[in-house]
Design a protein around this motif. Sequence first.
Motif, PDB file in Angstrom:
ATOM      1  N   ASN A 140       0.677  -1.195  -0.184  1.00 52.13           N
ATOM      2  CA  ASN A 140       0.030   0.200  -0.026  1.00 52.13           C
ATOM      3  C   ASN A 140       0.870   1.244   0.191  1.00 52.13           C
ATOM      4  N   ALA A 141       1.845   1.304   0.639  1.00 57.13           N
ATOM      5  CA  ALA A 141       3.029   2.496   0.895  1.00 57.13           C
ATOM      6  C   ALA A 141       3.443   2.445  -0.593  1.00 57.13           C
ATOM      7  N   ARG A 142       3.750   1.596  -1.152  1.00 56.38           N
ATOM      8  CA  ARG A 142       4.493   1.881  -2.633  1.00 56.38           C
ATOM      9  C   ARG A 142       3.411   2.366  -3.570  1.00 56.38           C
ATOM     10  N   ILE A 143       2.149   1.793  -3.550  1.00 58.14           N
ATOM     11  CA  ILE A 143       1.295   2.175  -4.315  1.00 58.14           C
ATOM     12  C   ILE A 143       0.980   3.640  -4.064  1.00 58.14           C
ATOM     13  N   ALA A 144       1.083   4.000  -2.916  1.00 55.69           N
ATOM     14  CA  ALA A 144       0.627   5.489  -2.347  1.00 55.69           C
ATOM     15  C   ALA A 144       1.907   6.536  -2.983  1.00 55.69           C
ATOM     16  N   LYS A 145       2.958   6.042  -3.016  1.00 57.46           N
ATOM     17  CA  LYS A 145       4.315   6.606  -3.626  1.00 57.46           C
ATOM     18  C   LYS A 145       3.936   6.823  -5.144  1.00 57.46           C
ATOM     19  N   LEU A 146       3.508   5.761  -5.789  1.00 52.37           N
ATOM     20  CA  LEU A 146       3.440   5.975  -7.057  1.00 52.37           C
ATOM     21  C   LEU A 146       2.364   6.639  -7.582  1.00 52.37           C
ATOM     22  N   GLY A 147       1.349   6.894  -6.708  1.00 58.44           N
ATOM     23  CA  GLY A 147       0.088   7.674  -7.019  1.00 58.44           C
ATOM     24  C   GLY A 147       0.849   9.447  -6.731  1.00 58.44           C
ATOM     25  N   LEU A 148       1.342   9.472  -5.772  1.00 57.40           N
ATOM     26  CA  LEU A 148       2.071  10.977  -5.580  1.00 57.40           C
ATOM     27  C   LEU A 148       3.084  11.106  -6.760  1.00 57.40           C
ATOM     28  N   VAL A 149       3.857  10.022  -7.447  1.00 54.85           N
ATOM     29  CA  VAL A 149       4.642  10.440  -8.400  1.00 54.85           C
ATOM     30  C   VAL A 149       3.976  10.963  -9.837  1.00 54.85           C
ATOM     31  N   GLY A 150       2.747  10.101  -9.618  1.00 55.69           N
ATOM     32  CA  GLY A 150       1.974  10.452 -10.988  1.00 55.69           C
ATOM     33  C   GLY A 150       1.249  11.858 -10.613  1.00 55.69           C
ATOM     34  N   LEU A 151       0.813  12.081  -9.822  1.00 60.31           N
ATOM     35  CA  LEU A 151       0.395  13.528  -9.408  1.00 60.31           C
ATOM     36  C   LEU A 151       1.387  14.539  -9.684  1.00 60.31           C
ATOM     37  N   ILE A 152       2.514  14.461  -9.054  1.00 60.79           N
ATOM     38  CA  ILE A 152       3.719  15.420  -9.203  1.00 60.79           C
ATOM     39  C   ILE A 152       3.622  15.677 -10.784  1.00 60.79           C
ATOM     40  N   ARG A 153       4.003  14.496 -11.430  1.00 58.23           N
ATOM     41  CA  ARG A 153       4.170  14.426 -12.877  1.00 58.23           C
ATOM     42  C   ARG A 153       3.132  15.380 -13.876  1.00 58.23           C
ATOM     43  N   ALA A 154       2.111  15.013 -13.274  1.00 54.61           N
ATOM     44  CA  ALA A 154       0.945  15.717 -13.764  1.00 54.61           C
ATOM     45  C   ALA A 154       1.129  17.260 -13.578  1.00 54.61           C
ATOM     46  N   VAL A 155       1.167  17.825 -12.370  1.00 53.14           N
ATOM     47  CA  VAL A 155       1.313  19.146 -11.929  1.00 53.14           C
ATOM     48  C   VAL A 155       2.573  19.781 -12.686  1.00 53.14           C
ATOM     49  N   LEU A 156       3.670  19.295 -12.808  1.00 51.25           N
ATOM     50  CA  LEU A 156       4.603  19.596 -13.578  1.00 51.25           C
ATOM     51  C   LEU A 156       4.552  19.785 -15.029  1.00 51.25           C
ATOM     52  N   LEU A 157       3.759  18.714 -15.714  1.00 49.81           N
ATOM     53  CA  LEU A 157       3.551  18.736 -16.929  1.00 49.81           C
ATOM     54  C   LEU A 157       2.348  20.110 -17.500  1.00 49.81           C
ATOM     55  N   VAL A 158       1.598  20.304 -16.406  1.00 51.76           N
ATOM     56  CA  VAL A 158       0.164  20.957 -16.862  1.00 51.76           C
ATOM     57  C   VAL A 158       0.403  22.485 -16.454  1.00 51.76           C
ATOM     58  N   LEU A 159       1.224  22.480 -15.342  1.00 50.75           N
ATOM     59  CA  LEU A 159       1.334  24.014 -15.028  1.00 50.75           C
ATOM     60  C   LEU A 159       1.814  24.964 -16.126  1.00 50.75           C
ATOM     61  N   PRO A 160       2.846  24.629 -17.009  1.00 51.60           N
ATOM     62  CA  PRO A 160       3.173  25.682 -17.859  1.00 51.60           C
ATOM     63  C   PRO A 160       2.271  25.925 -18.732  1.00 51.60           C
ATOM     64  N   VAL A 161       1.189  25.367 -18.907  1.00 51.31           N
ATOM     65  CA  VAL A 161      -0.122  25.621 -19.826  1.00 51.31           C
ATOM     66  C   VAL A 161      -0.909  26.816 -19.661  1.00 51.31           C
ATOM     67  N   PRO A 162      -1.356  27.144 -18.231  1.00 49.94           N
ATOM     68  CA  PRO A 162      -1.930  28.202 -17.947  1.00 49.94           C
ATOM     69  C   PRO A 162      -0.590  29.690 -17.917  1.00 49.94           C
ATOM     70  N   LEU A 163       0.602  29.190 -17.368  1.00 53.77           N
ATOM     71  CA  LEU A 163       1.325  30.286 -17.425  1.00 53.77           C
ATOM     72  C   LEU A 163       1.694  30.760 -18.907  1.00 53.77           C
ATOM     73  N   LEU A 164       1.858  29.910 -19.845  1.00 56.33           N
ATOM     74  CA  LEU A 164       2.036  30.331 -21.252  1.00 56.33           C
ATOM     75  C   LEU A 164       1.085  31.107 -22.038  1.00 56.33           C
ATOM     76  N   LEU A 165      -0.084  30.764 -21.441  1.00 56.32           N
ATOM     77  CA  LEU A 165      -1.604  31.336 -21.989  1.00 56.32           C
ATOM     78  C   LEU A 165      -1.358  32.734 -21.562  1.00 56.32           C
ATOM     79  N   ARG A 166      -1.015  32.792 -20.256  1.00 58.57           N
ATOM     80  CA  ARG A 166      -1.328  34.108 -19.616  1.00 58.57           C
ATOM     81  C   ARG A 166      -0.484  35.372 -20.234  1.00 58.57           C
ATOM     82  N   LYS A 167       0.633  34.873 -20.938  1.00 56.38           N
ATOM     83  CA  LYS A 167       1.348  35.762 -21.663  1.00 56.38           C
ATOM     84  C   LYS A 167       1.033  36.216 -23.118  1.00 56.38           C
ATOM     85  N   LEU A 168      -0.129  35.547 -23.412  1.00 56.43           N
ATOM     86  CA  LEU A 168      -0.667  35.681 -24.847  1.00 56.43           C
ATOM     87  C   LEU A 168      -1.603  37.198 -24.793  1.00 56.43           C
TER      88      LEU A 168
END
Length: 312
Positions: A140-168
């Motif tokens: 369960n602990a390892r699955i929780a860590k994998l889920g956290l990694v997936g969430l961090i990857r999502a945040v890092l991938l998606v965060l530039p999207v609104p930041l780039l749009l805001r400059k347009l």
Amino acid sequence: MSAFNLTASSPPTFILNGIPGLETAHIWISIPFSLFYVISLVGNFTVLFVVSKEQTLHKPMYLLLCMLALTDIGMSTCVVPKALCIFWFGFKTITVDGCLTQMFFLYMFAVTHSAILVTMGFDRYVAICDPLRYATILTNARIAKLGLVGLIRAVLLVLPVPLLLRKLPFCANPLILHTYCEYVAVLKISCGNTSINQTYGRVITIVNIGLDLTFIVLTYGLIIRAVLRISFKKAHWKALNTCTAHICVMLMTYTPFLFSALTQRLHPGITSHIHILLTNLYFLVPPMLNSIIYGVKTKELRNKVGKYTCRM
């Protein structure tokens, strides 16, 4: 054409048009929208409630199922309430900050959802190909860590999207031809150069869908190879039957997205309302069906849900 820049201290609002060409049918379209959303909320919250209450379900597979339910609730909630406000009350305006926030959370949940499906594929691989070590490999602990990694990857991938749009810079009184702040639809109303934004959008698609699908296909290739080595046909079916729920959920998730993306690129002449309906289905149908599929195909979960249903 006049334009405004999103870096201004008092940014104006965007206008979400809903489904262009079908404005007169918005009330009728809202019926399946609201029905799908209610079923999705009931199904996914039921899964979360039952798994949290039943100690016997505190296992890696059900922990993953809870993560999937949370992302399903998040995705549909990012889209449906605002769409229903447009359909029922004509509330089409949305602030720039609200639009970018909706976009960030929507795609963050979607990318996290994809990562969870990859982890579920790995879970099925270990369960079939190395069952004796399953309990030690996937805790369960390892699955929780994998889920956290997936969430961090999502945040890092998606965060530039609104930041780039805001400059347009965006055209004055911009009208977004969609029910929500869809990335491509927002880019279309920009008066500036969107080449960087378009390139980054393709990068997200390749990293998220391309790599995740490749990993899932490779995982199932290894699973099929392992199953074919089993001499008994009944064992073949029993092993593959443990994967059917994940396969169904995976097809329900990726098929609408790929179909929408391909029709948009290969058939650019497709009417806008059809494309908008297809993209909305991606955030409506899978969240509604995922909990139902797992509830039907997973005997242990089905029995526990039945126990709580009989108490009511």
